[in-house]
Every structure is written in C-alpha cells, then in structure tokens.
Design a protein around this motif. Sequence first.
Motif, mmCIF file in Angstrom:
data_model
loop_
_atom_site.group_PDB
_atom_site.id
_atom_site.type_symbol
_atom_site.label_atom_id
_atom_site.label_comp_id
_atom_site.label_asym_id
_atom_site.label_seq_id
_atom_site.Cartn_x
_atom_site.Cartn_y
_atom_site.Cartn_z
ATOM 1 N N GLN A 46 0.811 -1.218 0.000
ATOM 2 C CA GLN A 46 0.000 0.000 0.000
ATOM 3 C C GLN A 46 0.848 1.273 0.000
ATOM 4 O O GLN A 46 0.386 2.334 -0.453
ATOM 5 N N MET A 47 2.071 1.173 0.479
ATOM 6 C CA MET A 47 2.867 2.370 0.735
ATOM 7 C C MET A 47 3.186 3.180 -0.525
ATOM 8 O O MET A 47 3.062 4.413 -0.515
ATOM 9 N N PRO A 48 3.602 2.565 -1.654
ATOM 10 C CA PRO A 48 3.896 3.395 -2.837
ATOM 11 C C PRO A 48 2.685 4.171 -3.335
ATOM 12 O O PRO A 48 2.814 5.333 -3.756
ATOM 13 N N ILE A 49 1.504 3.566 -3.288
ATOM 14 C CA ILE A 49 0.301 4.210 -3.829
ATOM 15 C C ILE A 49 -0.087 5.426 -2.999
ATOM 16 O O ILE A 49 -0.263 6.537 -3.518
ATOM 17 N N PHE A 50 -0.191 5.243 -1.699
ATOM 18 C CA PHE A 50 -0.680 6.338 -0.871
ATOM 19 C C PHE A 50 0.407 7.371 -0.596
ATOM 20 O O PHE A 50 0.104 8.543 -0.362
ATOM 21 N N SER A 51 1.675 6.965 -0.660
ATOM 22 C CA SER A 51 2.762 7.953 -0.610
ATOM 23 C C SER A 51 2.680 8.867 -1.823
ATOM 24 O O SER A 51 2.941 10.074 -1.723
ATOM 25 N N ALA A 52 2.313 8.304 -2.976
ATOM 26 C CA ALA A 52 2.203 9.104 -4.194
ATOM 27 C C ALA A 52 1.093 10.143 -4.084
ATOM 28 O O ALA A 52 1.236 11.280 -4.550
ATOM 29 N N VAL A 53 -0.030 9.769 -3.471
ATOM 30 C CA VAL A 53 -1.115 10.736 -3.296
ATOM 31 C C VAL A 53 -0.670 11.869 -2.373
ATOM 32 O O VAL A 53 -0.986 13.046 -2.600
#
Length: 415
Positions: free
Chosen positions: A267-274
């Motif tokens: 989950q970390m790459p996706i929500f870090s990107a947001v």
Amino acid sequence: MQRTLITIGRRQVIGFCLALTAFELLTYMASDLVMPAMLDVTTELQADIRHVPNAFNLYLLGGICLQWLMGPLSDRWGRRRLLLIGCAIFGVACSAAFAAHSIEAFNLLRLLQGMGLGFVISVSYPALQEVFCEADAVRLMALLGNVALLSPLLGPLLGSLLLQWLNWRELFLALGLVAAMVWLGLYAWMPETVGVIRRDGQHQAPIPFSLKRTRQRYLALLGNRRFFGASLALGLMSLPLIAWIGLSPILLIQLLGQTPLEYGLWQMPIFSAVIVGNLILNRLLVTHALPELIRIGLWPLCMGLVALLGCALLAAGPVPVVASLALYGVGLGICNATLYRLALFCTEDSKGLVSAMIGMISIAVMGLGASLIAAIGGGTRLDFFALLSALGGLTCLPLLHGFLHDAKAASTKAQ
C-alpha cells in the motif's frame, strides 16, 4: 441564535485543526486498520469471502446515509454540536463491534461507523472553509487529505503488526476508546461558525430547517449542471483508489498468497504518491489558479490510468499495477482538494447543505462503483481489476472537461 463575534486565537486554531485531523484519521483508520484481519473476520463469523469488499463498501455507503440531514441541521443548529454527536455515534459503533457475533451485525456496525465519515464531510469541512480564507482552506484540505491518507498508507501495515498481539475485536475496542479522547478534543477546541460574525466581517446566519425547503434546495443543486458534474467527477476520479482499498486484501493475500505484512507494504507506494501530489498542490497554489491546477493534475492521473490499462492488456503482475496506481495517485492528490473547493463554491447555497450533497454524490459513486467492480470480477484476477478500475477512473474526463469549460466561460463573462 445570537450573533456574536468569533474570536479564534492561535491556540484554539491549532487545537481545532489537530482535533479535526484526529477525527478524520480515525474515521478512515476504522476501515484500513482492520483490512488485514477481514479474512479472519469472515472465518470467525462463518461468512463468505465476498463480505470482505462488501464491509468496506457498506462503510462508504454509511457515509451518505444521513449526510442529506447532517448538512442542513448543521446550518440550523451549528457545526460544533453536530460534529460532537457524530463523533459519539462513531465511537459507540466501534466499541460495539467488540461484541458482534454475526456477519449481519458486523455489517450493520460498519454502516453506522461509516456515518462518522459523513459527519466529517458534511459538518467539519464546511466549518474549515468558514474559518479560513480560500488559499488557506485549500491548503488545509490538502493537508487533511495527507493525514487521511496516512490511514490506508500505514493502517494495513499497523493493523498487521497489531494483529500479532490483538484480535480484530480488540482493535475495534481500541478505536472506540480513541474516539472518546477525540470527542474531548473537539469539545475543548472546536469553534462555532454558524450564527457568528468572523473577524473579516463575513457572517454565516443560521438557516431554519424545513424538510420541504431542504428537498427543494437539494433538487436545485441537482439541477446545477456545473455542481453535479464536479461532484460526479470527484467520485469517479477516486474510484480506482477506492476499488483498490476494498479488493487488495483478496487480490494480494487470497490470490497471490502474500502475508498481511507484505499486503501492508504494497500500500505504501500508492498512498505515498497521493501525499506527494498534495504536497505539489501546496507549492503550486501560490502561483496557479484552481482550474489550472486541475489541468496540471490530470496529466499524471490520466497517464497512470492509461498505464493501468496497459497492465490489464499485458496481464502484468503486482509491480506494474502498483506503479501505475502510484502515478495516478500523484494526479489525484493535486486534483481532489482543488475540485472539492470549486464544487463547494460554484453555488451560493449554504455550505453545510452543499458539502453534504457533494459527499452524498461522490461517496455513492465510489461505493456503488467499487461494488460493481467487485461484482463483475474485479477481485478474481489482477488484470480484471486493472481494466475495470482504469475504465471507471477515465469516465471522469468528460465531466471535468465540461466543468472546466464552463468555469472558463464564467470567468471570461465576469471580466
């Protein structure tokens, strides 16, 4: 209601922002923290695996159940009183999950917990917009978005770690206890913005509540093409992310055999990107108008969704899918708070009612869209998920094109 002068000192502003941030984070954490345990929930309650995304979608739909009423009531009775009631309902529903002994009771409590999300959207967001000026309000909305994104970013990972010592029932009980502390913070620090005169001279007068009048105002909003298009676009724009949150436990843990900890790390790459997108928005606000910011954000958003289509056609694995969602997330972070502000102020009606309508439309689109993606096979294969999510997200483009075109025409006419 007596009209008084609102005087908010620095200390109260900080306390209010922190309490509001904590409540928003908590309403999201109530979902994401337990996502790694949802397979355990269905096993213990002897329920079908389809209840994993269903419970998440019920939480979203709970957010719209009473928004139609919360917004107008907060316009009449005040934002502070309504938000305290909402926080109390949320805390009780979380604590009650500790004693749930059937999937039906669990799902009902998920619906009630989701109402806390409705109070955040229809009551606290208008209060924020009324306390701060436009630029500061957009910045704070973006920062609140960042904090809310800490839940899907860290929630699954934290939930996986906590499950080493606690079970899912104890997690919900802990959420209820934290909600009680947040209630005390809101009680101590939240100012009232209805029926008071701000320091800049603006005044949000209480609006008498009438079911007939409320129905007429909602129908008028539905007839506002710009408002309705922006609200639909908000839901469709976020649909791929919402579908991922609901289906990723099945896709990653059930189908690909990953551990709950590995699921949390994905989950970390996706929500870090947001979050990166929100930080970019904060920097660009100084030099760019809001419609221009949406046009900028659409580039990474569309590139990510097109890449997701490519993943579907090539039957790609989780790495390309997550990378595509991350690129899309940067654009979502730039566009989301910006479009919300434009939608909120494209009508002169009271902001409690307008915010409630935005929330009802956008959350209904997200919840029903995610349920449809799950129903037609989005949780059976990763490439099906990529295809359906990308197509759902791209449907926001015609609506955004119409909204931005109308906004440009209105701006030119005003000049």
